[in-house]
Design an enzyme around this catalytic site. Sequence first.
Site, PDB file in Angstrom:
ATOM      1  N   ASN A  41       0.838  -1.196   0.000  1.00  0.00           N
ATOM      2  CA  ASN A  41       0.000   0.000   0.000  1.00  0.00           C
ATOM      3  C   ASN A  41       0.873   1.245   0.000  1.00  0.00           C
ATOM      4  O   ASN A  41       1.997   1.251   0.523  1.00  0.00           O
ATOM      5  CB  ASN A  41      -1.011   0.003   1.155  1.00  0.00           C
ATOM      6  CG  ASN A  41      -0.406  -0.250   2.521  1.00  0.00           C
ATOM      7  OD1 ASN A  41       0.645  -0.882   2.660  1.00  0.00           O
ATOM      8  ND2 ASN A  41      -1.066   0.233   3.556  1.00  0.00           N
ATOM      9  N   CYS A  52      -4.120   0.763  -2.365  1.00  0.00           N
ATOM     10  CA  CYS A  52      -3.933  -0.501  -1.651  1.00  0.00           C
ATOM     11  C   CYS A  52      -2.828  -1.364  -2.265  1.00  0.00           C
ATOM     12  O   CYS A  52      -2.461  -1.214  -3.443  1.00  0.00           O
ATOM     13  CB  CYS A  52      -5.225  -1.307  -1.683  1.00  0.00           C
ATOM     14  SG  CYS A  52      -6.540  -0.660  -0.651  1.00  0.00           S
ATOM     15  N   GLU A  54      -3.010  -4.512  -3.148  1.00  0.00           N
ATOM     16  CA  GLU A  54      -3.506  -5.319  -4.271  1.00  0.00           C
ATOM     17  C   GLU A  54      -3.443  -4.511  -5.561  1.00  0.00           C
ATOM     18  O   GLU A  54      -3.145  -5.038  -6.643  1.00  0.00           O
ATOM     19  CB  GLU A  54      -4.962  -5.752  -4.017  1.00  0.00           C
ATOM     20  CG  GLU A  54      -5.152  -6.630  -2.798  1.00  0.00           C
ATOM     21  CD  GLU A  54      -5.454  -5.851  -1.521  1.00  0.00           C
ATOM     22  OE1 GLU A  54      -4.920  -4.731  -1.359  1.00  0.00           O
ATOM     23  OE2 GLU A  54      -6.205  -6.367  -0.688  1.00  0.00           O
ATOM     24  N   CYS A  85     -10.194  -5.028   0.458  1.00  0.00           N
ATOM     25  CA  CYS A  85     -11.277  -4.045   0.600  1.00  0.00           C
ATOM     26  C   CYS A  85     -12.225  -4.161  -0.602  1.00  0.00           C
ATOM     27  O   CYS A  85     -11.917  -4.819  -1.599  1.00  0.00           O
ATOM     28  CB  CYS A  85     -10.700  -2.637   0.711  1.00  0.00           C
ATOM     29  SG  CYS A  85     -10.208  -1.921  -0.872  1.00  0.00           S
TER      30      CYS A  85
END
Length: 135
Positions: A41, A52, A54, A85
């Site tokens: 992140n 984030c 990902e 998220c």
Amino acid sequence: MAEDLFAKAKSAMRKAHAPYSKFPVGAAIRTTDGRIFSGCNVEVVSFPEGWCAETTAIGHMVMDGGGRIAEIAVVAEKLRACSPCGGCRQRIAEFATPQTRVHLCDARTGVVETVTMGELLPHSFATDSLAGVEE
Ligand code: THU
């Protein structure tokens, strides 16, 4: 099997730029053709502008020519099992199938739980949704 992904996610987590939340996160993707991409992140003082782990990993995959996600591991320093998220679920789904495995990891011990994208994002807005309903 997913332990190598966990290791990559954990070393990405150590690179996190998270001075505001102090919540480092790492993610690692294995593509269907066997490549691995990781990310952390990245926070910004104007808080909504951060992103984030990902998302960073997906950016690396796209920059390497793209691909499809076979599995993804996520780890957060302060959480036993960090689940992606909502925004990241939609981003992962863009490159995944409902069967794609998502490994929720503990930074100390490794994979705690494995779920599927279908479980994380049921009834999703998907590419074929854009075609609308045939009359
Ligand atoms: N975060 C991620 O990197 N991935 C997630 O799926 C959940 C949240 C980050 C964003 C922010 O930098 C910090 O965790 C606290 O929300």
